[in-house]
Design a protein around this motif. Structure first.
Motif, PDB file in Angstrom:
ATOM      1  N   SER A 230       0.842  -1.193   0.000  1.00  0.00           N
ATOM      2  CA  SER A 230       0.000   0.000   0.000  1.00  0.00           C
ATOM      3  C   SER A 230       0.878   1.245   0.000  1.00  0.00           C
ATOM      4  CB  SER A 230      -0.895   0.012   1.224  1.00  0.00           C
ATOM      5  OG  SER A 230      -0.118   0.200   2.381  1.00  0.00           O
ATOM      6  N   LYS A 231       0.274   2.332  -0.399  1.00  0.00           N
ATOM      7  CA  LYS A 231       1.024   3.589  -0.461  1.00  0.00           C
ATOM      8  C   LYS A 231       1.567   3.940   0.920  1.00  0.00           C
ATOM      9  CE  LYS A 231       0.557   8.253  -2.147  1.00  0.00           C
ATOM     10  NZ  LYS A 231      -0.369   9.373  -2.121  1.00  0.00           N
ATOM     11  N   GLN A 232       0.722   3.698   1.873  1.00  0.00           N
ATOM     12  CA  GLN A 232       1.084   4.014   3.254  1.00  0.00           C
ATOM     13  C   GLN A 232       2.309   3.212   3.680  1.00  0.00           C
ATOM     14  OE1 GLN A 232      -1.768   2.626   5.961  1.00  0.00           O
ATOM     15  NE2 GLN A 232      -0.905   3.652   7.740  1.00  0.00           N
ATOM     16  N   ALA A 233       2.300   1.927   3.294  1.00  0.00           N
ATOM     17  CA  ALA A 233       3.410   1.057   3.672  1.00  0.00           C
ATOM     18  C   ALA A 233       4.704   1.527   3.019  1.00  0.00           C
ATOM     19  CB  ALA A 233       3.092  -0.374   3.268  1.00  0.00           C
ATOM     20  N   THR A 234       4.628   1.800   1.720  1.00  0.00           N
ATOM     21  CA  THR A 234       5.814   2.249   1.002  1.00  0.00           C
ATOM     22  C   THR A 234       6.343   3.547   1.591  1.00  0.00           C
ATOM     23  OG1 THR A 234       4.667   1.382  -0.914  1.00  0.00           O
ATOM     24  CG2 THR A 234       6.735   2.494  -1.305  1.00  0.00           C
TER      25      THR A 234
END
Length: 344
Positions: A201-205
């Motif tokens: 996810s964008k958040q993870a990246t």
DNA sequence: CTTGATGATTCACT
DNA sequence: AGTGAATCATCAAG
């Protein structure tokens, strides 16, 4: 005593009759006191006094996830119909994407429905079983000493056993949602072939990048830091390790390409640091010990945006791109190798 | 379909 | 065991 021991071999009616007879038996008080004495001597009542009712972290994680995916939380409406309307009326979405979305929503609602009925069944079974056991124990307390604490303990044991079932239910629900969510639409066949690669996810990246660029001088997160990152990004520790492995090598191979990204995250982190107090990630693991990277140590804000070619590289990495003294390929240039840590 | 990005896997090294 | 490097497999954009 023998009558008690063989009571389970008899039919229910027979046993009930026998039980009543035993309860009224003149020797019963004597037997009771004997049992009390035995119990006291063997110290049964003392055992396992500590009742550690700490929450299972895995269960908490699953709960959070289900909540985030909208499977757990409060009911939003009435079944699939609501899901469709939610999908169609959810802002300015193009017709076909909303169509795909509605399919996804319907599937999610199905999962949600199954999850809730199963959870209900589970809860019912749990309370039923618990009350049954409690009744049994109360019944038994007429013939043998059973303290309230023991009943409590038994209830705790039952709940723990049942919670493993609950964990399984939540886990499989999570898996179902995970398979469903990423592509919004996925043939059910894909349940079998889970070899697919999916982007984080964008958040993870973002979380990973933030850590990477704010520890650029030593982008080797400790086991602890990895766990923390994994938790905050919703991925596994080995995925964190993979990501850092890939990131280091790819960064090193083409630093110029990452310049912009690096500046972006450096800026971001600098802002967070400036705002002070606890940031969501681990303080630092640069080894230098101090916490003093207010724009100097790992961050390299001063570097102007470089267009492709190499001008000013972040101090974390040397010209040939070495972080450590690890195998250093033909350097040619200044062998200025030292611990690149603490680059001030 | 091509191409670049990216997560995972494998192997060699220390 | 942790890592670098090469490679594979898949995704996503054009």
């Amino acid at each position: 005593m023998q009558q008690i021991m063989t009571i389970t071999d008899q039919s229910l009616d027979e046993a009930q009759a026998k039980k009543h007879a035993l309860n009224c038996h003149r020797m019963k008080p004597a037997l009771f006191s004997v049992l009390c004495e035995i119990k006291e001597k063997t110290g049964l009542s003392m055992r396992n006094a500590q009742e550690d009712e700490s929450q299972d972290p895995q269960l908490v994680r699953l709960d959070n996830m289900l909540l985030a995916e909208g499977v757990a939380g409060p009911e939003k409406g009435g079944g699939a119909a609501a899901a469709v309307s939610a999908a169609t009326s959810s802002g300015g979405m193009s017709p076909d994407s909303s169509l795909e979305h509605s399919d996804y929503k319907i599937k999610l609602t199905q999962i949600r429905g199954i999850y809730h009925t199963e959870l209900e069944k589970y809860e019912q079974a749990c309370t039923e079983f618990t009350t049954h056991v409690m009744n049994l124990l109360r019944e038994q307390s007429r013939t043998r000493p059973v303290t309230p604490r023991e009943i409590e303990r038994m209830v705790g044991i039952i709940h723990r056993k049942f919670s493993t079932i609950q964990t399984q239910l939540k886990q499989s629900t999570c898996e179902a949602v995970m398979i469903l969510s990423p592509a919004s639409l996925m043939p059910v066949i894909d349940l079998m072939s889970q070899r697919k690669r999916r982007n984080f996810s964008k958040q993870a990246t973002e979380g990973l990048n933030e850590y990477f660029y704010s520890h650029l001088s030593n982008p080797y997160p400790s086991e602890e830091a990895k766990e923390e990152l994994a938790k905050s990004c919703g991925i596994t520790v080995s995925q964190v390790s993979n990501w850092f492995g890939n990131k280091r090598i790819r960064y090193k191979k083409n630093i110029g390409k990452f310049q912009e990204e690096a500046n972006l995250y450096a800026m971001k982190t600098a802002l967070v640091v400036r705002q002070g107090n606890d940031s969501p990630h681990t303080p630092n693991s640069t080894g230098s010990g101090s916490f003093s990277l207010s724009g100097s140590a790992d961050l390299f804000l001063g570097v102007p945006p470089v267009n492709g070619d190499q001008a000013a590289y972040p101090m974390g990495v040397q010209a040939n791109g070495n972080w450590n003294g690890r195998n250093s390929p033909p350097a040619g240039a200044s062998p200025h190798s030292d611990h690149s840590d603490n680059s001030d």
